[in-house]
Design an enzyme around this catalytic site. Structure first.
Site, PDB file in Angstrom:
ATOM      1  N   ARG A 271       0.829  -1.201   0.000  1.00 15.33           N
ATOM      2  CA  ARG A 271       0.000   0.000   0.000  1.00 15.33           C
ATOM      3  C   ARG A 271       0.861   1.247   0.000  1.00 15.33           C
ATOM      4  NH1 ARG A 271      -1.269   2.184   4.586  1.00 15.33           N
ATOM      5  NH2 ARG A 271      -1.587   0.209   5.693  1.00 15.33           N
TER       6      ARG A 271
ATOM      7  N   TYR B 257     -17.221  17.040 -15.299  1.00 18.30           N
ATOM      8  CA  TYR B 257     -17.555  15.620 -15.318  1.00 18.30           C
ATOM      9  C   TYR B 257     -18.525  15.310 -14.179  1.00 18.30           C
ATOM     10  CZ  TYR B 257     -16.970  10.645 -14.303  1.00 18.30           C
ATOM     11  OH  TYR B 257     -17.197   9.324 -14.015  1.00 18.30           O
TER      12      TYR B 257
ATOM     13  N   ASP C 290      -7.824  18.701 -15.121  1.00 12.67           N
ATOM     14  CA  ASP C 290      -8.154  17.325 -15.481  1.00 12.67           C
ATOM     15  C   ASP C 290      -7.816  17.171 -16.966  1.00 12.67           C
ATOM     16  OD1 ASP C 290      -9.334  14.939 -16.290  1.00 12.67           O
ATOM     17  OD2 ASP C 290     -11.064  15.163 -14.969  1.00 12.67           O
TER      18      ASP C 290
ATOM     19  N   LYS D 204      -8.746   5.803 -19.131  1.00 13.99           N
ATOM     20  CA  LYS D 204      -9.143   6.268 -20.450  1.00 13.99           C
ATOM     21  C   LYS D 204      -7.988   6.150 -21.452  1.00 13.99           C
ATOM     22  CE  LYS D 204     -13.043   7.353 -18.327  1.00 13.99           C
ATOM     23  NZ  LYS D 204     -12.755   7.355 -16.897  1.00 13.99           N
TER      24      LYS D 204
END
Length: 381
Positions: free
Chosen positions: A51, A104, A176, A201
């Site tokens: 982690r 978004y 973004d 994406k």
């Protein structure tokens, strides 16, 4: 290795060199949850628990930082996990941020439904108008958050101009960059403080992995992000990281093909009587065309259209395609079609960010353009 300058070269080589022990060209998948220590606190290569850090993830973070011309990179399990970490790293109860009036839907939902419960305030402003963004900034504003191109209206924000407005007020600018990808646009070189990606994406590019990333030159901000990355644990697994790195290697050639195909699709749609309007920054008549031409290498593979006949006609168009798969997400090698008002942006209904109900969003893939055009032609009959 010397520092390569070409984007495609960096995409393939940055962050990893062939393994010195066995010559492996690709970064290994370190599927280990923990790492042996040489005595208490004696960390080998700085790794103790997956982690906190993983060599495969570190290769991705270094690669993305190189592509965005950033000093620091942090990878997350999704774009929304990256969004959440950045908001918590920079905002406290009573703070304020400015977001686009066509942000978004997931970003808007997180801010409007979750962070608002903890005393975070927000205002909306058109990303196309730096003066309106200036007017929306308050004494308690800490962030200006923009997308460019925006999702799904494909509006363009002038990053350099907005950075100047934000910095004059002592506010950080977040961009973004998911729609453009670092191949088409590097916001940090234009003045942004932080770049956000949904690596799901275009960066991953194959619709087979979910991830997010934050890139910055701000050492203290990176330290704050890293603390939350570890403390909250929204990190990607090594297999997802490996797939993302695999996708990055072809990012340059894919983005050129996406852009080529989008332009050919637009040529067809521009004369079709059932298409009221095309939203694409590459068009001369687009209000953000000049700004996009200054800050983008090309205009990308995302195209939005307004369909004549309203919501029902738009739904029929979405249902009528075969090669364009009706699905959420974007940026993969395959073409996708969706109705944002009922799908990705349903959370904006009734708000200042509500999208037109006859708006159809196309993620134009890298198939043969003649086949894609034929598919759209059949669906519009």
């Amino acid at each position: 290795m010397h520092n390569p300058q070409g984007f495609a070269t960096r995409a393939i080589h940055a962050g990893y060199e062939p393994n010195k022990e066995n010559g492996a060209v690709n970064v290994p998948i370190y599927a280990s949850s923990t790492f042996a220590q040489d005595g208490v606190g004696g960390l080998r290569g700085g790794y103790e628990y997956a982690r906190t850090g993983n060599p495969t993830r570190k290769a991705l973070e270094d690669n993305l930082a190189a592509l965005e011309n950033a000093a620091y990179g942090r990878a997350f399990s999704s774009g929304m996990a990256a969004t959440d970490a950045l908001l918590r790293a920079t905002l406290r109860p009573g703070d304020h941020l400015v977001i686009p009036n066509d942000a978004y839907g997931g970003t808007f939902r997180l801010i409007d439904k979750v962070f608002s419960q903890w005393g975070i305030e927000y205002s909306v402003a058109p990303v196309t108008d730096p003066a309106a963004i200036r007017d929306a900034i308050r004494p308690n504003t800490k962030l200006v958050w923009i997308e460019t191109p925006t999702n799904p209206l494909l509006n363009i924000g002038d990053i350099a101009a907005i950075a100047e407005v934000a910095h004059a007020a002592g506010v950080k600018l977040v961009v973004d960059n998911t729609f453009a990808s670092p191949y088409l646009q590097q916001p940090i070189t234009l003045g942004a403080d932080v770049v956000l990606h949904s690596t799901t994406k275009y960066i991953g590019g194959h619709s087979d992995t979910v991830g997010g990333a934050l890139l910055t030159n701000d050492e203290q901000l990176d330290a704050d992000i890293a603390f939350l990355q570890n403390g909250s644990g929204g990190v990607p697994g090594p297999f997802d990281v490996f797939l993302t790195l695999r996708g990055i290697k072809t990012l340059a050639v894919r983005m050129d093909r996406h852009s080529d195909n989008a332009e050919k699709v637009i040529d067809f749609l521009s004369t079709h009587p059932k298409i009221e309007k095309i939203l694409y920054p590459g068009l001369d008549g687009h209000p953000g065309h000049d700004a996009a031409a200054r800050q983008m290498k090309r205009f990308g593979g995302m195209v939005s259209v307004l369909v004549a006949g309203g919501r029902e006609a738009a739904e029929q168009f979405c249902a009528g395609t075969q090669l364009f798969t009706l699905a959420e997400s974007l940026g993969g090698i395959e073409s996708l079609i969706e109705l944002p008002a009922a799908m990705t942006h349903a959370s904006t209904a009734g708000s200042l960010l509500e999208v037109p109900d006859n708006l159809v969003r196309l993620s134009v893939g890298i198939e043969d353009s003649t086949d894609l055009i034929g598919d759209l032609e059949n669906a519009l009959r």
